[in-house]
Design a protein around this motif. Structure first.
Motif: not given
Length: 272
Positions: A37-40, A77-82, A101-107, A117-122
Motif C-alpha cells: 500500500v502507498g499513501l499520497l 506504507l510507502k508515503t509521499m507528501s508535500m 502541478s505539484a500533485l502531478a509531480q508527486m504522483l 493500492y495507492l490511497i490518496i488523501d485528497m
C-alpha cells in the motif's frame, strides 16, 4: 504508475470531517491484510500525513535516479507528501495550477514500485486538485468522508456529484463523529445529528462502509503518530476501519474481475 493496481481517492466536500484520519487508517488496514500500500497526501495546502505517521519534521525523501523520489516508509506504507518537501510552518501560497502541478509531480515522479493500492488523501472541495487527479490517473474509486451534520452532508453530496461527472465510481461513505459516548457515565449522544451518512448512502445507492464515534482516543492516537489501526488493532474503532478496508478491497476485486481496466475519463463540466 503502471505498477499500481488500484488508486483510491479519499475525499470530502469540506474540511474538518476526519478525512486524513480515515485515509491513513484505511491504508494501514489494507496493509495489515497483507497488501502493498502507498499513501499520497494530496492536500497541497494543508498536508497532515507526516505528523499522523509519526515522522519527524525535516524528513525528506531520497532521490532514486536524479529524477524520481523514493517514497518515505512509515508503518509499512510507502508515503509521499508535500509535508516532506516544505517545512511545517511554510505555507504553500500558490495558485491552483501550481498546486495541480505539484500533485502531478508527486504522483508521477515518485518511485512507488509495485502496489496493490495507492490511497490518496485528497484536499477538501471540488477544485483543481480533484480535476488534476482525474486527468492524470485512472482512479478505481472514491471514498467520501462526512459527519452526520446537515451542512457537512450538503458538501458530501457535491463531492459525490463531482466524482460522478468525471466517471469515478463511489466505493462508499464513511461517517465520522456519529455518536459520542460519555467516558464517565456511558450516555450516548448524537452531537452532530443521527443517520446522516446512511441517508446519503441510500440516496446514491452506495454502501455506508463505517460509522465511527466521536472518540478522544482516535484524535490522540493520530496526533501521536500511531493511528488507531496500528496502536489499538483490537479496538472497536480499528475493527470499523478494517471492515471498511475489506469492503473496499472486495468491491475493487469484483470491479477488476468484471469490468477489466478502466479507461481515462473525459472531463466535462456543466451547470446541472
Amino acid at each position: 504508475m503502471n505498477q499500481i493496481k488500484h488508486i483510491v481517492a479519499v475525499a470530502s466536500g469540506k474540511g474538518g470531517v476526519g478525512k486524513s484520519t480515515t485515509a491513513v487508517n484505511l491504508a494501514l488496514a489494507l496493509r495489515a491484510d497483507g497488501a502493498e500500500v502507498g499513501l499520497l497526501d494530496a492536500d497541497i495546502y494543508g498536508p497532515s500525513q507526516q505528523r499522523m505517521l509519526g515522522l519527524a519534521e525535516g524528513t525528506r525523501p531520497e532521490q532514486a535516479d536524479g529524477e524520481r523520489l523514493l517514497p518515505v516508509l512509515a508503518h509499512g506504507l510507502k508515503t509521499m507528501s508535500m509535508g516532506y518537501l516544505a517545512g511545517e510552518r511554510t505555507p504553500m501560497v500558490w495558485r491552483g495550477p501550481m498546486a495541480g502541478s505539484a500533485l502531478a509531480q508527486m504522483l508521477e515522479q515518485t518511485a512507488w514500485g509495485e502496489l496493490d493500492y495507492l490511497i490518496i488523501d485528497m484536499p477538501p472541495g471540488t477544485g483543481d486538485i480533484q480535476l488534476t487527479l482525474s486527468q492524470k490517473a485512472t482512479v478505481a474509486g472514491a471514498v467520501i468522508v462526512t459527519t452526520p451534520q446537515d451542512i457537512a452532508l450538503l458538501d458530501a453530496r457535491k463531492g459525490i456529484e463531482m466524482f460522478r461527472k468525471v466517471d469515478v465510481p463511489i466505493l462508499g461513505i464513511i461517517e465520522n463523529m456519529a455518536v459520542h459516548v460519555c467516558s464517565q457515565c456511558g450516555h450516548s449522544e448524537h452531537v452532530f445529528g443521527a443517520e446522516g451518512g446512511r441517508r446519503v448512502a441510500a440516496d446514491y445507492g452506495v454502501p455506508l462502509l463505517a460509522s465511527l464515534p466521536l472518540a478522544l482516543s482516535i484524535r490522540e492516537q493520530t496526533d501521536a503518530g500511531r493511528p488507531t489501526v496500528v496502536s489499538h488493532p483490537d479496538s472497536p474503532e480499528a475493527a470499523a476501519y478494517i471492515g471498511a478496508a475489506r469492503a473496499i478491497a472486495a468491491t475493487l476485486a469484483a470491479q477488476a474481475d468484471g469490468g477489466g481496466v478502466q479507461q481515462f475519463p473525459n472531463i466535462s463540466i456543466s451547470d446541472d
